[in-house]
Design an enzyme around this catalytic site. Sequence first.
Site, PDB file in Angstrom:
ATOM      1  N   LYS A 148       0.841  -1.195   0.000  1.00 45.03           N
ATOM      2  CA  LYS A 148       0.000   0.000   0.000  1.00 45.03           C
ATOM      3  C   LYS A 148       0.877   1.247   0.000  1.00 45.03           C
ATOM      4  O   LYS A 148       1.553   1.546   0.976  1.00 45.03           O
ATOM      5  CB  LYS A 148      -0.922   0.052   1.230  1.00 45.03           C
ATOM      6  N   CYS A 188      12.981  11.825   6.253  1.00 46.42           N
ATOM      7  CA  CYS A 188      13.115  11.463   7.668  1.00 46.42           C
ATOM      8  C   CYS A 188      14.534  11.656   8.174  1.00 46.42           C
ATOM      9  O   CYS A 188      14.764  11.740   9.375  1.00 46.42           O
ATOM     10  CB  CYS A 188      12.654  10.024   7.894  1.00 46.42           C
ATOM     11  N   GLU A 214      10.095   1.795  10.496  1.00 49.47           N
ATOM     12  CA  GLU A 214      11.032   2.903  10.299  1.00 49.47           C
ATOM     13  C   GLU A 214      10.206   4.168  10.457  1.00 49.47           C
ATOM     14  O   GLU A 214       9.369   4.489   9.614  1.00 49.47           O
ATOM     15  CB  GLU A 214      11.689   2.821   8.926  1.00 49.47           C
ATOM     16  N   GLU A 251       8.772  16.259  15.693  1.00 47.91           N
ATOM     17  CA  GLU A 251       9.095  16.202  14.269  1.00 47.91           C
ATOM     18  C   GLU A 251       8.178  17.131  13.481  1.00 47.91           C
ATOM     19  O   GLU A 251       6.955  17.030  13.557  1.00 47.91           O
ATOM     20  CB  GLU A 251       8.963  14.779  13.744  1.00 47.91           C
TER      21      GLU A 251
END
Length: 475
Positions: free
Chosen positions: A173, A282, A248, A379
């Site tokens: 996906k 990231c 991750e 973040e």
Amino acid sequence: MQKIQNFINGKYVDPVKGEYIDNVEPATGKAFAQVPNSSIEDLELAIDAAQAAFPAWSTMSVDKRSRILHKLADLIEQNLDDYALMESRDNGKPLWLAKAVDIPRASTNFRFYASAIVNFSTEAQVSEGFMVNYTRRAPVGIVGCISPWNLPLYLFSWKIAPALAMGNCVIAKPSELTPMTAYLLGKLANEAEMPAGVLNILHGEGKGIGQAIVEHEATKAISFTGGTATGKIVGATASQQFKKVSLELGGKNPNIIFADCDLDEAVKTSVKSSFTNQGEICLCGSRILIEESIYEEFKRQFLEECEKLVVGDPMDPKTTTGALVSEAHLNKVDSYVQLAREEGGTILTGGKKLDREGFYYEPTVIEGLDENCRTNQEEIFGPVVTLNKFKSEEEAIEVANSTRYGLSCTIWTSNLQRAHRVAHAVQSGIIWVNCWLVRDLRTPFGGMKDSGIGREGGDEALRFFSEPQNICIKL
């Protein structure tokens, strides 16, 4: 307006319930395609196809699987321009960046694992005259691969390539925000003569079809890249069924600048590590920690380089910073800049949305914030970085380790002993010294703390997508 389809059992098919969501082009803010909002009924079709394909694919010779993956890598290279154009429209990144990095690395992922499986070895222990023990790596079965929107085909292929190489069937996906390159991959899989049902691609929302893939009892392993909050849900769900899971997740990466660094190189690379792909990587260094004695000079040069960045149309070769992926993400980034102001930060450059069509934000540099404030702890995942001073090596390490994340860290120093010392002390899964975003696919990739569990890359990925069987034979 184009309606894309799911790819199930080697064919493009409409979603069973006929539900779609708009795919918005970040550069214009307008929908240019519609994406299936898949349901459990679509998943069941993909499960049936994967189950039917698994016996032949899992027992196919390694050489033949390798040839199919090599062919897929060739086809991606041959279609580089089309794929890069679609990824740029889908994601908002500069076209030149998609051509130079994203699509070539996707091809490299397939080629690396096509080669790795023919060189992959297992262990054997011989007790002379008595027995032989050897380890076989068996494919897991059907695996779910869920990838993010920031590097759409690159990270999509990074998951499915090792899974397919080890003989698994995949239900993948892509992000509903950036589905186009994954959609196109089905056609190339057929051209590469991959058997029907080996690779299935379902589109839709993470909370819907993504969660269904994780929950389904037929999927035996889950590889997920995305936000930490979603990763917690994925991990908790998978653990209830004892599934293998690799996560991750997010990062709040420190970029440590010591006074003995090559300042010119540190400045130029730090601008790249801050703002490449609009800061939507990231691994971007969003917290720049600078030794006090060179703080003002680094800041001066860094801001000069920032002024050279060009925010604009992703199709323009002069553009260095394209559009953010969605209006919601644009608003999130802006809200953090407003928060930084409230927390006492000073905006040195940038700090606002561009008054134009699409989702554009100025590269933003902030100073004067405490290391424990939300702006330095959470973040943001956009073109926003903070500058902070440190007086000693010990202070730099303490600040670097002060967040709940531990994905990557960059260290700039000409002192080899310090480089090793600091690298060992920083709690990050990936450490770059005097460089950034240099990757060797043979090495493990992943984070510590809330940046995830498990490792991708090299043999680590092949081992994740397989189960060890110890076989003992009496002589």
